[in-house]
Design a protein around this motif. Structure first.
Motif, short mmCIF file in Angstrom:
data_model
loop_
_atom_site.label_atom_id
_atom_site.label_comp_id
_atom_site.label_asym_id
_atom_site.label_seq_id
_atom_site.Cartn_x
_atom_site.Cartn_y
_atom_site.Cartn_z
N THR A 16 0.82 -1.21 0.00
CA THR A 16 0.00 0.00 0.00
C THR A 16 0.86 1.26 0.00
O THR A 16 0.42 2.30 -0.49
CB THR A 16 -0.94 0.02 1.21
OG1 THR A 16 -0.18 -0.19 2.42
CG2 THR A 16 -1.99 -1.07 1.10
N SER A 36 1.92 1.24 -3.82
CA SER A 36 0.81 1.39 -4.76
C SER A 36 -0.49 1.63 -3.99
O SER A 36 -1.34 0.74 -3.87
CB SER A 36 0.67 0.13 -5.64
OG SER A 36 1.87 -0.16 -6.31
N PRO A 37 -0.67 2.82 -3.43
CA PRO A 37 -1.85 3.09 -2.61
C PRO A 37 -3.15 3.14 -3.39
O PRO A 37 -4.23 3.13 -2.80
CB PRO A 37 -1.54 4.46 -1.98
CG PRO A 37 -0.61 5.11 -2.95
CD PRO A 37 0.23 3.99 -3.51
N GLU A 38 -3.07 3.17 -4.74
CA GLU A 38 -4.28 3.32 -5.56
C GLU A 38 -4.94 1.99 -5.90
O GLU A 38 -5.99 1.97 -6.55
CB GLU A 38 -3.93 4.05 -6.86
CG GLU A 38 -3.22 3.21 -7.92
CD GLU A 38 -1.74 2.98 -7.63
OE1 GLU A 38 -1.07 2.30 -8.45
OE2 GLU A 38 -1.24 3.47 -6.60
N PHE A 56 -7.21 -1.28 -6.12
CA PHE A 56 -8.54 -1.68 -5.68
C PHE A 56 -8.44 -2.99 -4.89
O PHE A 56 -7.44 -3.70 -4.94
CB PHE A 56 -9.48 -1.87 -6.87
CG PHE A 56 -9.81 -0.59 -7.58
CD1 PHE A 56 -10.18 0.54 -6.88
CD2 PHE A 56 -9.76 -0.51 -8.97
CE1 PHE A 56 -10.50 1.72 -7.52
CE2 PHE A 56 -10.07 0.66 -9.63
CZ PHE A 56 -10.44 1.78 -8.90
N TYR A 75 -8.81 3.83 3.98
CA TYR A 75 -9.10 4.34 2.64
C TYR A 75 -9.13 5.85 2.68
O TYR A 75 -9.92 6.44 3.43
CB TYR A 75 -10.43 3.78 2.16
CG TYR A 75 -10.70 3.97 0.68
CD1 TYR A 75 -9.87 3.36 -0.26
CD2 TYR A 75 -11.77 4.72 0.24
CE1 TYR A 75 -10.11 3.51 -1.61
CE2 TYR A 75 -12.01 4.88 -1.12
CZ TYR A 75 -11.18 4.27 -2.03
OH TYR A 75 -11.42 4.43 -3.37
N LYS A 127 -8.38 9.81 0.46
CA LYS A 127 -8.29 10.48 -0.82
C LYS A 127 -6.82 10.57 -1.22
O LYS A 127 -5.96 10.94 -0.41
CB LYS A 127 -8.89 11.89 -0.74
CG LYS A 127 -8.92 12.60 -2.08
CD LYS A 127 -9.63 13.94 -1.99
CE LYS A 127 -9.69 14.61 -3.35
NZ LYS A 127 -10.39 15.92 -3.29
N LEU A 128 -6.51 10.23 -2.47
CA LEU A 128 -5.13 10.22 -2.93
C LEU A 128 -4.60 11.65 -3.06
O LEU A 128 -5.31 12.55 -3.52
CB LEU A 128 -5.02 9.53 -4.28
CG LEU A 128 -5.20 8.01 -4.28
CD1 LEU A 128 -5.28 7.50 -5.71
CD2 LEU A 128 -4.05 7.33 -3.55
N ARG A 159 -1.84 13.77 -5.02
CA ARG A 159 -1.03 13.61 -6.22
C ARG A 159 0.31 14.33 -6.08
O ARG A 159 0.39 15.43 -5.55
CB ARG A 159 -1.78 14.13 -7.44
CG ARG A 159 -3.03 13.34 -7.78
CD ARG A 159 -3.67 13.84 -9.05
NE ARG A 159 -4.11 15.23 -8.91
CZ ARG A 159 -4.61 15.95 -9.91
NH1 ARG A 159 -4.71 15.43 -11.12
NH2 ARG A 159 -5.00 17.19 -9.71
#
Length: 252
Positions: free
Chosen positions: A77, A80-82, A84, A116, A118-119, A121
């Motif tokens: 995570t 690659s936290p994005e 699914f 979970y 919010k990403l 950027r």
């Protein structure tokens, strides 16, 4: 024998009959239960003071999640936290040869304190090694009073809304919002330790020509030759900042 639920009242009644002279076989016949069950209820009462034994905190199926899997999930995570949930399931199946349901995976992530969010950027061109080199050089050779930071921002009718809210469990958190961009305004500013030295607000977006004019007309007159105060411009890698003509004017 087919399992059937026996209420606590019947269990207490069985012990009452024993206390009043009935033998175990007779009580079993009257209540339609086994003698073994009656002896177990009596044993529970003698030890715990109740016909029902307290819950065993160690009872249950042993976890099939190893410490190695938990540590690998945390590393995954972070890298690659994005991903699914189904993609994480596939990764577990390949890397650890384990089939884990989605609900079980939710529980594992919760146990690992993985939530979970919010990403946020970051620019893909960002190089942490170069950033550290720049910060080290900045601290060694420059002072805060020499630096002016340049950046832009903008707003329209859709940017004033918050992206998270609260509501009662089972209800959507809903607000009235505009789905049309509407009128757009942009601002570009120069910021130093003493505050803003130049600000410009324009309708629409800040393009290359507008940015060039802002630097030449509004910013450079407030600056001094190096190494004086406000003698260094710092800006990000936005395309409109990468102008040879602008560099020649600033450094000339």
């Amino acid at each position: 024998m087919v399992f059937r639920h026996i209420s606590e009242d019947i269990k207490r009644q069985a012990l009452w009959l024993l206390e009043n002279g009935y033998i175990t076989r007779e009580v079993a016949y009257l209540l339609g239960v086994s003698s073994k069950s009656i002896r177990r209820w009596q044993n529970n009462f003698d030890i715990h003071g109740s016909v029902v034994a307290p819950a065993n905190p160690l009872q249950g199926r042993p976890s099939d999640v190893t410490t190695e899997l938990r540590e690998d999930l945390i590393s995954l995570t972070r890298e690659s936290p994005e991903l699914f949930l189904d993609e994480i399931q596939d990764w577990i199946a390949v890397a650890h040869e384990a089939a884990i349901s989605r609900s079980h995976l939710w529980q594992i992530l919760d146990d690992c304190a993985i939530t979970y969010k919010k990403l946020r950027r970051e620019a893909s061109e960002r190089d942490e090694a170069l950033r550290e080199q720049w910060k080290a050089a900045y601290q060694q050779h420059y002072t805060a009073s020499q630096i002016l930071f340049i950046d832009e921002t903008s707003k329209d009718d859709r940017t004033i809304y918050r992206h998270y809210g609260r509501s009662v469990l089972g209800e959507r958190a809903t607000i009235a919002a505009n789905f049309v961009r509407g009128e757009r305004w942009s601002m570009v500013a120069a910021l130093g330790v003493e505050g803003y030295s130049a600000v410009r607000v324009v309708p629409g977006s800040v393009d290359g020509d507008e940015f060039f004019d802002f630097i030449v007309v509004d910013v450079l007159p407030t600056m001094n030759p190096f190494p004086g105060d406000r003698s260094i411009l710092v800006m990000d890698n936005c395309a409109i900042h990468k102008s040879n003509a602008l560099r020649e004017v600033v450094e000339g």
